[in-house]
Design an enzyme around this catalytic site. Structure first.
Site, short mmCIF file in Angstrom:
data_model
loop_
_atom_site.label_atom_id
_atom_site.label_comp_id
_atom_site.label_asym_id
_atom_site.label_seq_id
_atom_site.Cartn_x
_atom_site.Cartn_y
_atom_site.Cartn_z
N ILE A 133 -5.66 33.78 -5.36
CA ILE A 133 -6.72 34.69 -4.89
C ILE A 133 -7.19 34.20 -3.53
CG2 ILE A 133 -8.50 33.39 -6.15
CD1 ILE A 133 -9.99 36.09 -6.49
N ILE A 193 -6.16 28.91 -4.53
CA ILE A 193 -7.01 29.59 -3.56
C ILE A 193 -6.23 29.76 -2.26
CG2 ILE A 193 -9.21 29.60 -2.38
CD1 ILE A 193 -9.32 29.65 -5.51
N LYS A 194 -6.16 31.00 -1.79
CA LYS A 194 -5.43 31.30 -0.56
C LYS A 194 -6.35 31.13 0.64
CE LYS A 194 -2.20 34.56 -0.54
NZ LYS A 194 -1.54 35.89 -0.70
N ILE A 195 -5.89 30.31 1.56
CA ILE A 195 -6.61 30.06 2.81
C ILE A 195 -5.64 30.37 3.96
CG2 ILE A 195 -7.62 28.26 4.28
CD1 ILE A 195 -8.53 26.84 1.73
N ASN A 197 -2.98 27.84 -1.73
CA ASN A 197 -1.86 28.63 -1.21
C ASN A 197 -2.23 28.98 0.23
OD1 ASN A 197 -0.20 30.76 -0.38
ND2 ASN A 197 -0.16 31.75 -2.37
#
Length: 371
Positions: A108, A139-141, A162
């Site tokens: 996400i 966690i998408k950064i 991610n």
């Protein structure tokens, strides 16, 4: 079990679905893909959630509940998206446990408007991690310049990440450095490194789209050669894997590995072919190599299942060819650094637009529910 997708898995490629919606969860579609299509992970992004909310009547009841509670649009967005991700995490939990945490992951993304704000990215990453509350969430950064220190700080807190929107090789090296720095700090902070995982989402098809556009605008010289088109995305990704192998070696990495650290696997993203003249499986079958993830829209997955040919390692034997192709593009006048800068900016902008559309749709739904 499809034998072509099994061959991809057997070659060391983890198949993740690049889509998530409540409909997939409630109809059993996602469970079916896990059972029959070797899907071992899920990625989401603002565009995916925007499409799900715009088309999905399955959210109506929850929107009415949130409206009755007086939730604003930010609160409603957080609740709805994290609920979907949490349910997907629970569905993927057996895969997570069977693979020792390597797969079974659901991603996400932090709000795309924070792509250039390190402090707020770190804060939202922590909030999303806590709100989903499942060990297999990622966690998408974004891999922007402001994202690099946010990656380090988030990993240092023991959160799996991610990294998204990676297009260029120098950008990618900074992402890997950010991850390893985060692991070093995580060890100092007392975290178990074996529990921290990361993937680096290296975008493929958009590179071809941008470079092909520039080649097609060329009126003379080597850039007019049609043989140059449609090959930069794969060549760029192959060179990224070479950088991955070089980075995750040597004394610094070995010291972390001795403490249980996991390599940050390359994830091939944007694998749906944009040009209908190209092989619709090329961004999958031409990037087969172990220790990678390929996240695919279902249309691409179906194409691979139908006619994709897995032919062993298609990355390592082609390092020299990839470098030669990128050199030929430079000689044809393609400014690689400018291409990457444009793609990063466009990537962030597209997700911001999708996020704004999602919130606009949701705001209207909340208002209608209160009427």
């Amino acid at each position: 079990m499809n034998h072509r997708l099994k061959a991809l898995t057997d070659a060391g490629v983890s198949i993740w679905l690049d889509d998530l919606s409540r409909e997939r969860l409630e109809t059993g579609n996602l469970a079916d893909l896990v059972a029959n299509n070797h899907v071992v992970g899920v990625t989401s992004n603002p565009s995916i959630f925007q499409a799900a909310l715009a088309d999905g009547e399955r959210y109506d009841a929850q929107v009415r509940e949130l409206a009755a509670e007086g939730a604003d649009v930010d609160r409603a967005t957080l609740v709805i998206t994290t609920d979907d991700v949490r349910e997907a995490c629970q569905l993927m939990r057996p895969v997570f446990e069977a693979t020792d945490g390597v797969d079974g992951r659901v991603s996400i993304e932090v709000s795309p408007g924070l792509a250039h704000d390190t402090e707020q990215t770190v804060a939202e990453a922590a909030e999303l991690h806590k709100t989903v509350g499942e060990p297999n969430v990622m966690i998408k950064i974004p891999g922007t310049e402001a994202g690099w220190p946010a990656i380090t700080e988030t990993v240092a807190a023991g959160i799996s990440v991610n990294v998204t929107l990676i297009f260029g090789l120098e950008q990618y090296r900074n992402v890997m450095e950010a991850y390893v720095s985060g692991l070093e700090q995580a060890a100092d902070n007392g975290h178990q490194l074996a529990d921290i995982h990361s993937v680096a989402s290296f975008f493929v098809s958009r590179v071809d789209t941008e470079i092909d556009k520039r080649l097609e605008a060329t009126t003379d010289g080597p850039g007019t050669d049609p043989a140059l088109r449609g090959k930069a995305g794969v060549a760029n990704a192959r060179l990224a894997f070479q950088a991955f192998e070089e980075f995750f070696s040597g004394e610094r990495w070995e010291a972390l590995e001795a403490k249980g650290a996991r390599k940050q696997r390359p994830l091939w993203a944007s694998t749906g072919v944009k040009n209908p003249d190209y092989d619709d499986t090329m961004y999958v079958v031409d990037l087969v190599v172990e220790d990678t993830v390929n996240t695919m829209p279902e249309k691409t997955m179906d194409a691979v299942a139908d006619h994709g040919e897995v032919r062993g390692d298609r990355v390592r034997p082609f390092y020299d060819d990839a470098a030669a192709h990128m050199q030929a593009l430079a000689e044809a006048g393609i400014d690689y650094d400018d291409v990457i800068a444009v793609l990063i900016e466009e990537g962030v902008d597209k997700f911001v637009v999708a996020w704004d559309e999602l919130q606009t749709t949701l705001a209207a739904s909340l208002e209608a529910a209160r009427a």
